[in-house]
Design a protein around this motif. Structure first.
Motif, PDB file in Angstrom:
ATOM      1  N   LYS A   1      38.643  32.109  34.325  1.00 39.66           N
ATOM      2  CA  LYS A   1      39.028  33.105  35.545  1.00 39.66           C
ATOM      3  C   LYS A   1      40.020  34.206  35.293  1.00 39.66           C
ATOM      4  O   LYS A   1      40.777  34.026  34.193  1.00 39.66           O
ATOM      5  N   TYR A   2      39.955  35.013  36.038  1.00 35.41           N
ATOM      6  CA  TYR A   2      41.105  36.250  36.198  1.00 35.41           C
ATOM      7  C   TYR A   2      42.178  35.519  37.100  1.00 35.41           C
ATOM      8  O   TYR A   2      42.026  34.985  38.042  1.00 35.41           O
ATOM      9  N   VAL A   3      43.540  35.968  36.680  1.00 32.66           N
ATOM     10  CA  VAL A   3      44.462  36.019  37.701  1.00 32.66           C
ATOM     11  C   VAL A   3      45.064  37.075  37.940  1.00 32.66           C
ATOM     12  O   VAL A   3      45.555  37.952  37.162  1.00 32.66           O
ATOM     13  N   ILE A   4      44.709  37.708  39.274  1.00 30.43           N
ATOM     14  CA  ILE A   4      45.233  39.156  39.562  1.00 30.43           C
ATOM     15  C   ILE A   4      46.267  38.942  40.589  1.00 30.43           C
ATOM     16  O   ILE A   4      45.988  38.520  41.793  1.00 30.43           O
ATOM     17  N   ASP A   5      47.589  39.378  40.181  1.00 25.00           N
ATOM     18  CA  ASP A   5      48.698  39.294  41.139  1.00 25.00           C
ATOM     19  C   ASP A   5      48.879  37.784  41.717  1.00 25.00           C
ATOM     20  O   ASP A   5      49.061  37.797  42.878  1.00 25.00           O
ATOM     21  N   GLY A   6      48.471  36.857  40.909  1.00 25.63           N
ATOM     22  CA  GLY A   6      48.660  35.404  41.441  1.00 25.63           C
ATOM     23  C   GLY A   6      47.248  34.860  41.922  1.00 25.63           C
ATOM     24  O   GLY A   6      47.245  33.643  42.292  1.00 25.63           O
ATOM     25  N   LYS A   7      46.218  35.712  42.080  1.00 27.10           N
ATOM     26  CA  LYS A   7      44.860  35.174  42.943  1.00 27.10           C
ATOM     27  C   LYS A   7      43.756  34.819  41.798  1.00 27.10           C
ATOM     28  O   LYS A   7      43.932  35.688  40.852  1.00 27.10           O
ATOM     29  N   PHE A   8      43.296  33.732  41.987  1.00 27.80           N
ATOM     30  CA  PHE A   8      42.197  33.429  40.941  1.00 27.80           C
ATOM     31  C   PHE A   8      40.965  34.126  41.246  1.00 27.80           C
ATOM     32  O   PHE A   8      40.376  33.969  42.489  1.00 27.80           O
TER      33      PHE A   8
END
Length: 98
Positions: free
Chosen positions: A67-74
Motif C-alpha cells: 500500500k501507499y501511505v500518503i500523509d498518514g492515509k493508506f
C-alpha cells in the motif's frame, strides 16, 4: 499512480519504480511485504512536479502485498496486478506480481 518494472537479465531482481502524484502531500511511502511494512524504508522522494517516486530492487518470481501511505492515509495502487483481502488491516491490499 503507477508502477514500472524493469527486469535485470543478469540478476534475479526486478527494479520496480513506484510513482504517486500527490502535489498537496508532505510525505509518501510505499509499504509492503518487501520492506516489513516500514514507512521509513519505503520513503518516496518528492519531485518538483509534486510526484513522489522511488525505485526498489525486488526479487523476481514473487508476489508482494503493498500500500501507499500518503500523509498518514493508506491508499491502494489502482494499477496493481491484483488485490487481496487482508484480515489484519480489514481492507484490501494492492498486489505486485514479478
Amino acid at each position: 499512480m503507477s508502477i514500472k518494472k524493469q527486469f535485470i537479465k543478469t540478476k534475479p531482481v526486478c527494479k520496480v519504480t513506484f510513482s504517486v502524484e500527490a502535489k498537496e502531500a508532505n510525505e509518501a511511502s510505499v509499504i509492503g511485504d518487501f520492506n516489513n511494512w516500514s514507512v521509513e524504508e519505503g520513503a518516496l522522494s518528492k519531485l518538483k512536479n509534486g510526484t513522489f517516486k522511488a525505485t526498489f530492487d525486488l526479487n523476481k518470481d514473487a508476489t508482494y502485498e503493498f500500500k501507499y501511505v500518503i500523509d498518514g492515509k493508506f491508499v491502494n495502487e489502482p494499477e496493481a496486478d491484483s488485490f487481496k483481502w487482508n484480515d489484519f488491516a480489514g481492507a484490501e491490499n494492492s498486489v505486485l506480481a514479478i
